[in-house]
Motif scaffolding. Sequence first.
Motif, PDB file in Angstrom:
ATOM      1  N   SER A   1      -9.292  -8.433  -0.475  1.00 54.52           N
ATOM      2  CA  SER A   1      -9.131  -8.117   0.948  1.00 54.52           C
ATOM      3  C   SER A   1      -9.442  -9.278   1.849  1.00 54.52           C
TER       4      SER A   1
ATOM      5  N   SER B   1      -5.539  -5.684   5.872  1.00 54.95           N
ATOM      6  CA  SER B   1      -5.686  -4.712   5.040  1.00 54.95           C
ATOM      7  C   SER B   1      -6.758  -4.069   5.327  1.00 54.95           C
TER       8      SER B   1
ATOM      9  N   PRO C   1      -7.898   0.673   6.966  1.00 51.11           N
ATOM     10  CA  PRO C   1      -6.961   1.699   6.313  1.00 51.11           C
ATOM     11  C   PRO C   1      -6.039   2.535   7.382  1.00 51.11           C
TER      12      PRO C   1
ATOM     13  N   ASN D   1     -11.917  -0.358   3.246  1.00 50.56           N
ATOM     14  CA  ASN D   1     -10.274  -0.408   2.603  1.00 50.56           C
ATOM     15  C   ASN D   1      -9.916  -0.315   1.103  1.00 50.56           C
TER      16      ASN D   1
END
Length: 430
Positions: free
Chosen positions: A142, A148, A151, A249
């Motif tokens: 991440s 990313s 979400p 995430n």
Amino acid sequence: MSETAKIILGEKEYELPVITGSGGEKAIDITKLRDLTGHITMDIGYKNTGVTTSAITFLDGELGILRHRGYAIEDLTEKASFLEVAYLLLHGDLPNKAQFHEFDEDVREHTLVNEGLEGMFKAFPTGSHPMGQLSSMITALSLFYPKSLNPNRPEDAVNRTVLRLLAKMPTICAMIYKKRNGHPIIYPKNNLDYVTNYLNMTFGQVSMDHYHPDPVVVDAMNKLLILHADHEQNCSTSTIRMVGSSQANLYSSIGAGINALWGQLHGGANQQVLEMLEVIRQDGGDVKKWIIKAKDKNDNFRLMGFGHRVYKNFDPRAKIIKKTCDDVLNKLGVYDPVLEIAKKLEEAALTDPYFVERKLYPNVDFYSGIIYRAMGFPTDFFTVLFALGRLPGWISQWQEMRKQKQPIARPRQIYIGEKPRKFKFMQDRD
Ligand code: SDX
């Protein structure tokens, strides 16, 4: 007329809706229970509690049935590849040729990992547990893909994260294996299929021109990964759905699932089974003695790889793995004395009233480690292989939870602590 359940509390009677699943399972929907009655329910370990509806996996614990999106696990292990099953879990049906080609190509595109990740190995103590390394590295992904972290981005952006995870997991698992042996890492070769690529990165050597994994091993690894691909709301999957419900995430949600899987009562059991079988072997192989220990409430020894929260019949996966185990060891010409001990343990337990009454049968972890060892994996690496197989299931469950727009998971409790007390300054305390 929809089915309802009646609850009587004191003088009052309440009616709650009953939900029926496509497999015929029933649930009393208590969503409104607290508003209606002021009561919550209590169910330690969620043994009787459904936390979601799901269309991904169906289990029938009494009949020992496992299906993914309606397809029997026996068919999938015999007739599909692991990547096909990953597609099935993620997209809801098996891919046609064009869909599979595109999916396969998309995954191949992302198999490399950022070279910065390799630096993490300098921080890991030599010989440290591969599951701790894996969860650290997957969560660290991440950091390399800051976009990313949200979400809630458009679907194509989330799909890219899904593809990156599917593609990089085998590469990272192989890196962990290589680094633990002090060997140079082998880069992914995009002309190889998903499983062969993983085996090449793991067992290939820079000194070799070509590494051709035994087709028996490739076939067995495909089967094993499929058998671990998803298993509805098990501990690690529920963890991922819970972490994901906070809008964490995907990388950090999967990292949390890896940590939950590590536990010896869950995915860590495959390592415990081999260690248990080795102890029994070194103790002379007296199976009866260890069955007695497993039944003795004063002895904290448990028969690892036996019992299951849902299956009160044979775990269908254990049956397939046991057969694969025989095939692989025979074809590889490997004799592993612990396999005989495992079979004797199974035989003894399946006729012993203690196990029969409690419906304790071999589960997915009972034979898998014997195959992994025959393939050349060290015992503490087995749960990494479980995670590699479970990844598409974890992702599909996380995606389903998000598509269902579920609220943040936040269970209730019943407080049993002190009643309100007056504060005393330290000099006034006894
Ligand atoms: C996995 O949920 C999933 O789907 C998980 C999984 C997946 O694919 O994600 O299938 C993967 O985690 C498989 C399970 C791997 N774990 C093990 O093999 C560890 C050994 N098994 C147990 O610890 C146990 O069976 C569990 C954890 C799997 C299930 O535990 P439960 O449902 O909480 O059952 P329990 O502990 O309450 O046991 C019920 C009774 C008890 O005896 P009594 O108190 O009734 O006298 O059975 C006994 C337990 O003592 N028992 C065992 C035993 N398992 C249960 N006794 C001896 N050996 C065992 N292995």
